[in-house]
Design a protein around this motif. Structure first.
Motif, short mmCIF file in Angstrom:
data_model
loop_
_atom_site.label_atom_id
_atom_site.label_comp_id
_atom_site.label_asym_id
_atom_site.label_seq_id
_atom_site.Cartn_x
_atom_site.Cartn_y
_atom_site.Cartn_z
N LYS A 85 -5.44 -44.96 -0.69
CA LYS A 85 -5.82 -45.18 0.74
C LYS A 85 -4.73 -45.70 1.35
CE LYS A 85 -8.89 -47.79 3.88
NZ LYS A 85 -9.94 -48.68 3.87
N VAL A 86 -3.71 -46.75 0.71
CA VAL A 86 -2.51 -47.31 1.18
C VAL A 86 -1.37 -46.24 1.49
CG1 VAL A 86 -0.40 -48.82 0.46
CG2 VAL A 86 -2.84 -49.60 0.30
N LEU A 87 -1.35 -45.41 0.58
CA LEU A 87 -0.51 -44.40 0.80
C LEU A 87 -0.62 -43.27 1.64
CD1 LEU A 87 0.23 -43.24 -2.94
CD2 LEU A 87 1.76 -44.49 -1.66
N LYS A 88 -2.14 -43.07 2.05
CA LYS A 88 -2.43 -42.03 3.17
C LYS A 88 -2.02 -42.84 4.66
CE LYS A 88 -6.40 -39.73 4.87
NZ LYS A 88 -7.76 -38.86 4.66
N ASN A 89 -2.20 -44.29 4.62
CA ASN A 89 -2.18 -44.80 5.72
C ASN A 89 -0.81 -45.23 6.29
OD1 ASN A 89 -5.04 -44.63 6.34
ND2 ASN A 89 -5.32 -46.57 5.29
N ASN A 90 0.22 -45.10 5.33
CA ASN A 90 1.53 -45.46 5.57
C ASN A 90 2.22 -44.20 6.11
OD1 ASN A 90 4.47 -45.78 5.00
ND2 ASN A 90 3.81 -47.90 4.40
N ALA A 91 2.72 -44.39 7.56
CA ALA A 91 3.44 -43.54 8.40
C ALA A 91 4.59 -42.83 7.52
CB ALA A 91 3.51 -43.87 9.70
N GLY A 92 5.23 -43.72 6.94
CA GLY A 92 6.68 -43.48 6.21
C GLY A 92 6.50 -42.33 4.98
N VAL A 93 5.19 -42.43 4.53
CA VAL A 93 5.00 -41.76 3.27
C VAL A 93 4.74 -40.29 3.64
CG1 VAL A 93 3.47 -40.91 1.62
CG2 VAL A 93 4.08 -43.38 1.87
N LEU A 94 5.39 -39.47 3.07
CA LEU A 94 5.43 -37.77 3.41
C LEU A 94 4.11 -37.11 2.93
CD1 LEU A 94 9.00 -36.81 3.08
CD2 LEU A 94 8.13 -37.39 5.28
N ASP A 95 4.01 -36.24 3.38
CA ASP A 95 2.70 -35.37 3.05
C ASP A 95 3.00 -34.37 1.93
OD1 ASP A 95 0.67 -36.53 4.91
OD2 ASP A 95 1.26 -35.32 6.14
N THR A 96 4.40 -33.86 2.07
CA THR A 96 4.73 -32.93 0.99
C THR A 96 6.12 -33.61 0.55
OG1 THR A 96 3.67 -31.28 2.19
CG2 THR A 96 5.35 -30.63 0.56
N PRO A 97 6.33 -33.65 -1.00
CA PRO A 97 5.62 -33.35 -1.85
C PRO A 97 4.46 -34.21 -1.83
CG PRO A 97 7.97 -33.48 -2.52
CD PRO A 97 7.79 -33.85 -0.99
N SER A 98 3.55 -33.89 -2.61
CA SER A 98 2.14 -34.89 -2.49
C SER A 98 2.25 -36.27 -3.48
CB SER A 98 0.90 -34.22 -3.27
OG SER A 98 1.20 -33.52 -4.67
N THR A 99 1.29 -37.15 -3.02
CA THR A 99 1.65 -38.34 -3.84
C THR A 99 0.87 -38.09 -5.04
OG1 THR A 99 -0.52 -39.19 -2.85
CG2 THR A 99 1.71 -39.64 -1.64
N GLN A 100 1.07 -39.36 -5.93
CA GLN A 100 0.58 -39.20 -7.23
C GLN A 100 0.06 -40.70 -7.81
OE1 GLN A 100 3.05 -38.21 -10.61
NE2 GLN A 100 1.26 -37.65 -11.92
N VAL A 101 -1.13 -40.90 -8.19
CA VAL A 101 -1.65 -42.33 -8.75
C VAL A 101 -2.20 -41.92 -10.14
CG1 VAL A 101 -3.12 -44.43 -8.20
CG2 VAL A 101 -1.84 -43.18 -6.36
N ALA A 102 -1.86 -42.47 -11.01
CA ALA A 102 -2.39 -42.51 -12.15
C ALA A 102 -2.30 -43.46 -13.22
CB ALA A 102 -1.69 -41.47 -13.07
#
Length: 271
Positions: free
Chosen positions: A199-216
């Motif tokens: 959710k934090v990654l999705k709401n941050n405007a500076g994070v790009l949609d591509t390449p995709s994020t990864q949480v593990a």
């Protein structure tokens, strides 16, 4: 005495006139040659600048051509006043060899500077790490490269030191990956924690949609479950986005009651 002088002048008028003409010609050659070298420098600099070349290449090439022209002008001047340029060139070569042996380090820096200009591992304005120094490239000079660090320190690094090791260019690629390792308590719900990070990654405007994020889940540590949180940002925004994410993740975990463990020591005293 005066009579002898006048007689010598009368007998050698041709020689004197020739010598004076040679001196005047030599002065004309050096003045016109220096002016020509200056015009060549300005013209070449202007032409290369219009081709949108890196400023380091423009300066380096323009100065090199200028100095070559100046060298030819000096040789032509000496030749005009009667100096045997053949022996003079040989003398320069011998002197150059002696100086070269004494200045091997400087010649190595010069050669490295030429290779940097040709290979272009970096250019002015890019942020690099080389020779244990990190900073923005200000210019590539004949013997050294100048960098400006994050805290605005001016650093001069020998070209051979830069080319002799690894060069990390942080600006060449348009995007960079942000890698964060966040540890949470073993009591935390893994799926809930993962959802918080996403959710934090999705709401941050500076994070790009591509390449995709990864949480593990990266590992089960001694006192925490460590998550790897990976996202992408524009290279120019890397540090701003990284700092924002660290702060936002901490606030989000606190809001969900998820604990970030810290080192503790239990001391037992025997009676």
């Amino acid at each position: 005495m005066l009579a002898n002088t006048l007689e010598w002048v009368n007998n050698n008028q041709g020689l004197i006139i020739e010598y004076v003409l040679n001196i005047v010609s030599a002065i004309a050659i050096i003045l016109i040659g220096m002016l020509f070298a200056r015009l060549i420098y300005k013209g070449l600099h202007s032409m290369l600048s219009k081709r949108d070349l890196d400023s380091t290449i423009v300066d380096f090439v323009s100065y090199m051509v200028k100095y070559v022209v100046v060298a030819f002008v000096l040789i032509a001047t000496l030749s005009r006043i009667g100096v045997q340029t053949t022996s003079f060139v040989a003398l320069i070569g011998a002197a150059g060899l002696a100086i070269g042996l004494a200045l091997q380090g400087s010649l190595s820096n010069f050669a490295s500077g030429v290779l940097i200009i040709v290979l272009r591992p970096f250019k002015a304005g890019e942020y690099i790490e080389a020779a244990e120094v990190a900073g923005s490239v200000e210019s590539v000079q004949i013997f050294a490269t100048t960098l400006v660090t994050f805290d605005n320190k001016f650093v001069v690094v020998p070209n051979s030191a830069i080319l002799g090791g690894n060069i990390i260019n942080y600006s060449r690629k348009p995007t960079r990956r942000i890698d964060l390792v966040i540890g949470v308590s073993y009591n935390a719900n893994l799926q809930q924690t993962k959802a918080v990070f996403e959710k934090v990654l999705k709401n941050n405007a500076g994070v790009l949609d591509t390449p995709s994020t990864q949480v593990a889940v990266a590992e089960l540590g001694d006192s925490s479950v460590n998550f790897v949180v990976r996202s992408w940002a524009k290279s120019a925004d890397y540090w701003d986005v990284r700092f924002q994410l660290i702060e936002e993740i901490k606030d989000a975990l606190d809001a969900e009651g998820i604990e970030i463990p810290f080192p503790q020591m239990d001391v037992h005293m025997d009676k």
